[in-house]
Design a protein around this motif. Structure first.
Motif, PDB file in Angstrom:
ATOM      1  N   VAL A 149      38.932  50.291  45.411  1.00  0.00           N
ATOM      2  CA  VAL A 149      40.230  49.294  45.489  1.00  0.00           C
ATOM      3  C   VAL A 149      40.085  48.307  46.499  1.00  0.00           C
ATOM      4  CG1 VAL A 149      42.445  49.348  45.863  1.00  0.00           C
ATOM      5  CG2 VAL A 149      41.696  51.133  44.632  1.00  0.00           C
ATOM      6  N   GLU A 152      37.184  45.927  44.997  1.00  0.00           N
ATOM      7  CA  GLU A 152      37.314  44.976  43.933  1.00  0.00           C
ATOM      8  C   GLU A 152      38.697  44.134  44.159  1.00  0.00           C
ATOM      9  OE1 GLU A 152      37.002  46.908  40.200  1.00  0.00           O
ATOM     10  OE2 GLU A 152      35.187  47.972  40.871  1.00  0.00           O
ATOM     11  N   ARG A 153      39.745  44.515  44.838  1.00  0.00           N
ATOM     12  CA  ARG A 153      40.927  43.792  45.211  1.00  0.00           C
ATOM     13  C   ARG A 153      40.601  42.410  45.670  1.00  0.00           C
ATOM     14  NH1 ARG A 153      45.780  43.982  42.690  1.00  0.00           N
ATOM     15  NH2 ARG A 153      46.544  46.165  42.170  1.00  0.00           N
ATOM     16  N   TRP A 363      43.774  50.066  39.974  1.00  0.00           N
ATOM     17  CA  TRP A 363      43.430  49.792  41.189  1.00  0.00           C
ATOM     18  C   TRP A 363      44.587  49.483  42.260  1.00  0.00           C
ATOM     19  CZ3 TRP A 363      41.976  48.028  36.375  1.00  0.00           C
ATOM     20  CH2 TRP A 363      40.328  47.812  36.330  1.00  0.00           C
ATOM     21  N   ALA A 418      42.061  44.300  35.405  1.00  0.00           N
ATOM     22  CA  ALA A 418      41.413  44.307  36.726  1.00  0.00           C
ATOM     23  C   ALA A 418      41.580  42.952  37.351  1.00  0.00           C
ATOM     24  CB  ALA A 418      39.821  44.167  36.508  1.00  0.00           C
ATOM     25  N   GLU A 422      37.091  39.329  40.277  1.00  0.00           N
ATOM     26  CA  GLU A 422      36.177  40.489  40.529  1.00  0.00           C
ATOM     27  C   GLU A 422      34.987  40.181  39.858  1.00  0.00           C
ATOM     28  OE1 GLU A 422      36.734  44.300  39.425  1.00  0.00           O
ATOM     29  OE2 GLU A 422      36.755  44.255  37.617  1.00  0.00           O
TER      30      GLU A 422
END
Length: 427
Positions: A149, A152-153, A363, A418, A422
Motif C-alpha cells: 500500500v 503503490e500509493r 489499496w 489501482a 503506479e
C-alpha cells in the motif's frame, strides 16, 4: 396553448431507470453457492460436534458446547436461505446489496463447515486455536500488504515483498541467534527489508528499469542468497548462528482473560500489537495528513505534485524504504515471532498473497487486514483439519488457502482501481 401553459412531458420514472441497470449478481450467486453447500453438508452430517471456546488460562471457564450436527446445519442452512433471498431481491430491484449480507453469509458458511468437519468425531474443534492461528498467520500478510500500500500509493510497484519477507526472516533469525535476544532479531529484520527496497529503488526508480521485472529478480536473488548462506554458513554452526529464539507472549491484563476473545487478541507477541498500531497509524496518516496527501498525489498525478513543489522521486523512495521496513518486520514472524530457526524459502509465497490482500483491500490500510485474515483463516482451517482428521482429502486441505486466494482475486469482490501512476517513471 402557449409554451408557458403547455404541460411538460413526464420525466422517466426512477423505477424505469433502475430496470435498465444490469443486475449485480456476485454477492447473490456466492450466497446461493454457500447455501447449497450448507444444505449438502446438512444432508451428509451425522453425530455431534464439540467446540472448545475457552482455555485453561481464562478466569471464566466455559463448558465446551456440544451441538447435534444435522439440526445445527439445518438451522444454519435456513439462515443462509434467508440471506440469499435478501441478496437476490435487492439485486432484482437493481439496488445495492447491504454490505452486511456478504460477511453474514461467510460467517454462516464457516460455522457450518466447522460443524460438519467435526461431526461424529471424538476430537474437539478448537475455536480458540483456529482464531489465534488465523491472527498469527495473517501477520506477515498484513505487514506485506501494508508495504505494498505504501509503495503503490506513491507510485512504485513493489513485487519484491516476497524477498523482503524472506530477508527479514533470515536476518532476524541470525541476529536473534547470535545475540540470544529475539528482540534484537526483531529490530534487525526491518533493516533487511530496507536493503531489498533500496535495490528496488536503485534500479526501478533511478535507472527506470521495469519495476515488475526488478521485483521478480530481487525475489529470486534473495531466495538464492539466503538458501546459499543457509546451506553453507548457517548449517556449519547452527547452534550459534541459527538457533530457535522466540519473542515472549505479552498478555494484556484483564482483557487477555476474556473467553475466546482474550486469548486471540490480547495474549500475543509484540509483533501482533505492532501490527494493530501500524494499521491504525497508516489508516489515519494516509487520508488525514499532509504526508498522506503528498504520497497519494505522487501515485495519482506526479506531474501535478511536482508542480506544487513536491519532490516526487524522494517521496517515492522514502515510502518504498518504509514499505521495505514493514515487510521486513513481517518476515520476523517466520523466525523470532514463531520460535523457529531459519530454513530455505520460509516465506513460501506469502509475499504474493500479501499483494493479493492489498488488491482485495483496495489499496487501503484498513482493508488489507480483512483480506489477510481471510487467507490466514483458510490456512488455519487447513492445518486444524489435518490434525483432527477430516473427510476432506489431505491434498485438498493443503490447497485451501490458495484456492481461497484465487477465488477472491477472480471476482468475489467489487472492482478496485489501482493508483493511476503506479509503475510510471517520473520524471
Amino acid at each position: 396553448m402557449t409554451a408557458a401553459t403547455q404541460p411538460l412531458s413526464p420525466a422517466p420514472s426512477v423505477e424505469a431507470a433502475l430496470r435498465r441497470e444490469p443486475m449485480r449478481l456476485k454477492v447473490p450467486v456466492a450466497s446461493l453457492l454457500a447455501t447449497l453447500l450448507t444444505l449438502v453438508m446438512a444432508a451428509t452430517a451425522h453425530g455431534e460436534t464439540i467446540f472448545r471456546i475457552s482455555t485453561s488460562a481464562d478466569v471464566l471457564q466455559v463448558t465446551n458446547p456440544v451441538l447435534p450436527a444435522r439440526p445445527t446445519l439445518l438451522v444454519l442452512g435456513l439462515a443462509a436461505v434467508g440471506l440469499t433471498v435478501v441478496a437476490f431481491s435487492r439485486a432484482r430491484a437493481r439496488r445495492p446489496v447491504p454490505t452486511w449480507v456478504g460477511p453474514a453469509v461467510g460467517a454462516v458458511f464457516v460455522l457450518a463447515f466447522l460443524t460438519w468437519a467435526g461431526a461424529g468425531r471424538t476430537s474437539v474443534m478448537p475455536l480458540v486455536t483456529i482464531l489465534s492461528s488465523t491472527l498469527a498467520l495473517s501477520v506477515p500478510l498484513v505487514f506485506g500488504g501494508l508495504a505494498g500500500v505504501v509503495g503503490e500509493r506513491s507510485g512504485t510497484i513493489n513485487i519484491a515483498i516476497e524477498g523482503q519477507l524472506l530477508a527479514g526472516a533470515f536476518l532476524g533469525a541470525v541476529v536473534g541467534s547470535v545475540t540470544t535476544h529475539p528482540w534484537l532479531g526483531m529490530v534487525a529484520a526491518p533493516l533487511a527489508g530496507v536493503m531489498v527496497a533500496l535495490l528496488l529503488g536503485l534500479f526501478g526508480l533511478r535507472y527506470r528499469v521495469n519495476q515488475i521485472v526488478v521485483g521478480v529478480v530481487l525475489n529470486v536473488l534473495v531466495l538464492g542468497v539466503t538458501s546459499f548462506l543457509f546451506s553453507t554458513v548457517l548449517s556449519d554452526d547452527s547452534d550459534r548462528l541459527n538457533s530457535a529464539t522466540r519473542l515472549p507472549v505479552l498478555a494484556v491484563p484483564l482483557l487477555s482473560e476474556i473467553p475466546l476473545i482474550g486469548p486471540v487478541l490480547f495474549r500475543q507477541t509484540i509483533l501482533i500489537y505492532l501490527m494493530y498500531l501500524a494499521v491504525a497509524v497508516l489508516s489515519f496518516m494516509l487520508f488525514r495528513s499532509r504526508w498522506g496527501l503528498r504520497m497519494r498525489a505522487c501515485g495519482e498525478h506526479p506531474k501535478a505534485a511536482d508542480t506544487v513543489g513536491i519532490n516526487v522521486m524522494r517521496t517515492r523512495l522514502n515510502n518504498l524504504v518504509l514499505g521495505g521496513a514493514l515487510a521486513g518486520l513481517g518476515g520476523a514472524f517466520f523466525t523470532v515471532g514463531s520460535g523457529l530457526a531459519f530454513t530455505k524459502d520460509m516465506s513460501a509465497g506469502n509475499g504474493y498473497i500479501a499483494l493479493a490482500a492489498m488488491i482485495l483491500g483496495a489499496w487501503r490500510p484498513l482493508g488489507t487486514p480483512y483480506a489477510a485474515l481471510l487467507f490466514g483463516f483458510a490456512t488455519s482451517i487447513g492445518q486444524t483439519l489435518a490434525v483432527i482428521g477430516s473427510p476432506i482429502p489431505a491434498n485438498l486441505i493443503l490447497m485451501i488457502p490458495y484456492l481461497v486466494t484465487v477465488l477472491a482475486v477472480a471476482g468475489f469482490v467489487g472492482r478496485v482501481q489501482a493508483p493511476a501512476a503506479e509503475g510510471v517513471p517520473y520524471p
